[in-house]
Scaffold this active site. Sequence first.
Site, PDB file in Angstrom:
ATOM      1  N   HIS A 189      48.892  11.537  29.158  1.00 25.51           N
ATOM      2  CA  HIS A 189      49.708  12.426  28.310  1.00 25.51           C
ATOM      3  C   HIS A 189      49.457  12.068  26.848  1.00 25.51           C
ATOM      4  CE1 HIS A 189      53.539  14.914  27.756  1.00 25.51           C
ATOM      5  NE2 HIS A 189      53.154  14.561  26.533  1.00 25.51           N
ATOM      6  N   LYS A 223      49.687  23.471  30.122  1.00 23.63           N
ATOM      7  CA  LYS A 223      50.873  22.689  29.771  1.00 23.63           C
ATOM      8  C   LYS A 223      51.989  23.626  29.302  1.00 23.63           C
ATOM      9  CE  LYS A 223      53.579  19.326  28.261  1.00 23.63           C
ATOM     10  NZ  LYS A 223      53.283  18.609  27.036  1.00 23.63           N
ATOM     11  N   HIS A 240      56.523  19.809  30.562  1.00 24.81           N
ATOM     12  CA  HIS A 240      57.400  18.957  29.759  1.00 24.81           C
ATOM     13  C   HIS A 240      58.830  19.163  30.270  1.00 24.81           C
ATOM     14  CE1 HIS A 240      59.490  17.845  25.910  1.00 24.81           C
ATOM     15  NE2 HIS A 240      60.283  18.805  26.312  1.00 24.81           N
ATOM     16  N   ASP A 286      52.193   9.825  25.472  1.00 25.14           N
ATOM     17  CA  ASP A 286      52.573  10.795  24.435  1.00 25.14           C
ATOM     18  C   ASP A 286      52.053  10.369  23.062  1.00 25.14           C
ATOM     19  OD1 ASP A 286      53.544  13.260  23.780  1.00 25.14           O
ATOM     20  OD2 ASP A 286      55.634  12.830  24.233  1.00 25.14           O
TER      21      ASP A 286
HETATM   22 ZN    ZN Z   1      53.803  15.265  24.673  1.00 22.35          ZN
END
Ligand code: ZN
Length: 416
Positions: free
Chosen positions: A63, A187, A228, A320
């Site tokens: 990610h 995504k 998400h 992230d």
């Molecule tokens: Zn992200």
Amino acid sequence: MTKNKQRIFADLLIPGAGEPLADWAVIITDGLIEWVGPQADAPTITGEDLHVPVLMPGMWDCHTHFTGMQTPALAAAIDVPVPVAAARSVADAQRAINAGFTSIREVGGFGVYLARVINEGNAIGPHVYAAGDLISPTGGHADLHNYSLGCVADLAQRDGWLHTCDGVTGALRAVRLQLRKNAKLIKICASGGTLTEYDDPMHQQFSDIEICTMVEEAARAERIVAAHCHGKAGIMAALRNGVKTIEHGTFLDEEAADAMLEAGAILVTTRSVKIRNMDYAKQHGLPDYAWKKLLMTADRHQEAVSLAIQKGVTIAAGTDTLTSGDDTPLRWGEHALELKLLVDDGMTPLQAIESATATAPLTLGPQAPKAGQIKVGWDADLCAVSKNPITDIKVLLKTSNITHVWKTGTLLKQPS
Ligand SMILES: [Zn+2]
């Protein structure tokens, strides 16, 4: 860069899946792993041998975002000219290699373009499997709430990576636009976010029919959908509509964990972003709205990941990573932090390594390459480590401990 037949002797070989093996060897040829076995049985080759303390698969961060932004405030996406962001991202790609990460799953950003440049040989970097844009409904986590609609739409048109769409027709077109850019996965945002201003992380984003439409369109092109999700409503909506990877999973509880097990879905954890954003917020002052949402989600996220580990949910490591440059809060090159945090939350070091190696390609569904394991016929994506990460996972955090990195058999890092 050298690419030829090589025999690598390791005091300890960590295969990705399964137990570590003492005194094993690997032979790589033409980008693939040709032979694996005990050192005593290794066939002779012409060419030089290499001896390393620890050999393991090149790691994956499942990610990430190549954005070229230097702050985690999403509005920066509108301020940084695309050529600047792209040039910065080239340096970020090299940071990943330096850290032993040979594959990157990118879930919104410039990765679709960077992958092309790397594959052409015009930049050094990992394999990049990219989603193209981050897709949310209008007013959702891919929207910039204080900018005009026209401004946000213009950004998306000009190769930006924040994309809003609504309704079945909009959802279909959004997926097709990503496939047009050669996205390897799709995504979407199934809940609100922490870095966007007015949306609530507890709320579901997209209706069920919109999520289902995008999952089905992606499936027709053999692509997986990543969602998400912070709040439980978003997690459950994603799962019942065929999403196979839940990103963050902050408010995952027993029922949601059971639903993940039943769906065969994977949790991509991103514990790193919470920890690093909290630090950044203290030093630099995140906007108030983001700080409040961060406080609301940070402790709960640790509980959720610990629960998922206990329940046996399949877990893939993802950080992230979002910002560009060494002095930025969510910087490239610190991907192994996620493995340390997974150990803090209840994994063994070997399980944490598996989440960043053998398990990681599964987050690409039908697009998964044969990588992440040291097996005959699989991609020769490898890294050598100077100390044993099984006894101390923090060994992987220090890039100087990562002595050699091979990507498709090509040596991209070695001691100078
Ligand atoms: Zn992200």
